[in-house]
Design an enzyme around this catalytic site. Structure first.
Site, PDB file in Angstrom:
ATOM      1  N   CYS A  83      75.991   5.814  44.204  1.00  0.00           N
ATOM      2  CA  CYS A  83      77.234   5.470  44.894  1.00  0.00           C
ATOM      3  C   CYS A  83      78.398   6.295  44.336  1.00  0.00           C
ATOM      4  O   CYS A  83      78.406   7.508  44.473  1.00  0.00           O
ATOM      5  CB  CYS A  83      77.474   3.967  44.838  1.00  0.00           C
ATOM      6  SG  CYS A  83      78.767   3.399  45.994  1.00  0.00           S
ATOM      7  N   HIS A 194      72.829   1.855  47.402  1.00  0.00           N
ATOM      8  CA  HIS A 194      72.563   1.093  46.182  1.00  0.00           C
ATOM      9  C   HIS A 194      71.071   0.749  46.116  1.00  0.00           C
ATOM     10  O   HIS A 194      70.644  -0.243  46.732  1.00  0.00           O
ATOM     11  CB  HIS A 194      73.393  -0.198  46.179  1.00  0.00           C
ATOM     12  CG  HIS A 194      74.854   0.029  45.992  1.00  0.00           C
ATOM     13  ND1 HIS A 194      75.440   0.079  44.748  1.00  0.00           N
ATOM     14  CD2 HIS A 194      75.849   0.232  46.887  1.00  0.00           C
ATOM     15  CE1 HIS A 194      76.737   0.301  44.878  1.00  0.00           C
ATOM     16  NE2 HIS A 194      77.007   0.398  46.171  1.00  0.00           N
ATOM     17  N   GLU A 196      69.430  -0.636  43.817  1.00  0.00           N
ATOM     18  CA  GLU A 196      69.214  -1.945  43.180  1.00  0.00           C
ATOM     19  C   GLU A 196      69.395  -3.091  44.167  1.00  0.00           C
ATOM     20  O   GLU A 196      69.001  -4.229  43.872  1.00  0.00           O
ATOM     21  CB  GLU A 196      70.159  -2.108  41.982  1.00  0.00           C
ATOM     22  CG  GLU A 196      71.599  -2.430  42.300  1.00  0.00           C
ATOM     23  CD  GLU A 196      72.439  -1.229  42.722  1.00  0.00           C
ATOM     24  OE1 GLU A 196      73.659  -1.411  42.880  1.00  0.00           O
ATOM     25  OE2 GLU A 196      71.883  -0.113  42.866  1.00  0.00           O
TER      26      GLU A 196
END
Length: 217
Positions: A83, A194, A196
């Site tokens: 990001c 992202h 995650e």
């Protein structure tokens, strides 16, 4: 045994990134969240996450004494930008009226626009670009191993990277325009979304990174 350092400069969802990496990394490896430049430069692999504004990101890196360590890590070991940690690798961002960035790679970070339109339907699209979208690899890379082309990842961005060298582009995504959603060269891989927060595809990318030796192929 290897050390994976997640750079903590006060901007980013570090707990989620750390938990995801600990879930997928080899059991013998150690995942550390650190704001210490020496720990970053001693690590075998480095993750540079972030969210927020480019100007704030650069300010905090300097305040923490991390700016030079990030640049050195990006030239010397397997390095994952996420990001904002992708965007500030370039030279300049349009954000905040213009922000000089790290300059690891040549290029700019550009705003989607105040009222962008879908090029097919003509309908206005929302900024920020928020939610799930497809990532289309532009070329083979070890971090794409086991991830189907067009897999969906989670995005939250109002700006996108435009590298000067098209060979840096490792994936693209469509949102009003087709933009570079991942870039890669040598030991650096960076992605706008992202991982995650991106379910199995994101975990697979992080797992691939945790085992990557930094070679491009």
């Amino acid at each position: 045994m290897a050390d994976l350092a997640i750079i903590d400069y006060g901007m980013g969802n570090l707990r989620s990134v750390a938990n995801a990496l600990r879930h997928v990394a080899p059991v013998q490896d150690r995942v550390v969240v650190t704001s210490d430049p020496a720990v970053v430069l001693a690590a075998d692999r480095v993750v540079f996450p972030g969210q927020g504004a480019a100007r704030d990101c650069m300010h905090e890196l300097r305040a923490c004494g991390l700016e030079d360590a990030v640049r050195e890590a990006a030239h010397t070991r397997p390095f994952l930008g996420v990001c904002m940690g992708m965007q500030v690798l370039l030279e300049h961002s349009e954000e905040n009226g213009g922000t000089p960035c790290l300059g690891v790679h040549a290029g700019d970070v550009r705003y989607f626009g105040a009222a962008p339109r879908d090029p097919v339907t003509g309908e206005h699209i929302k900024v920020p670009h928020m939610g799930w979208n497809r990532v289309e690899p532009a070329r083979d890379h070890p971090l794409w191993d086991g991830i189907a082309p067009g897999s969906r990842f989670y995005f939250a961005n109002s700006y996108y990277v435009a590298p000067s060298d098209a060979s840096l582009v490792a994936a693209t995504t469509e949102y009003g325009i087709r933009f570079c959603s991942a870039l890669a060269r040598d030991n650096v891989f960076a992605i706008q979304c992202h991982p995650e927060k991106s379910a199995q595809a994101g975990l697979r990318l992080l797992s691939n990174f945790a085992r990557w030796d930094g070679a491009a192929a």
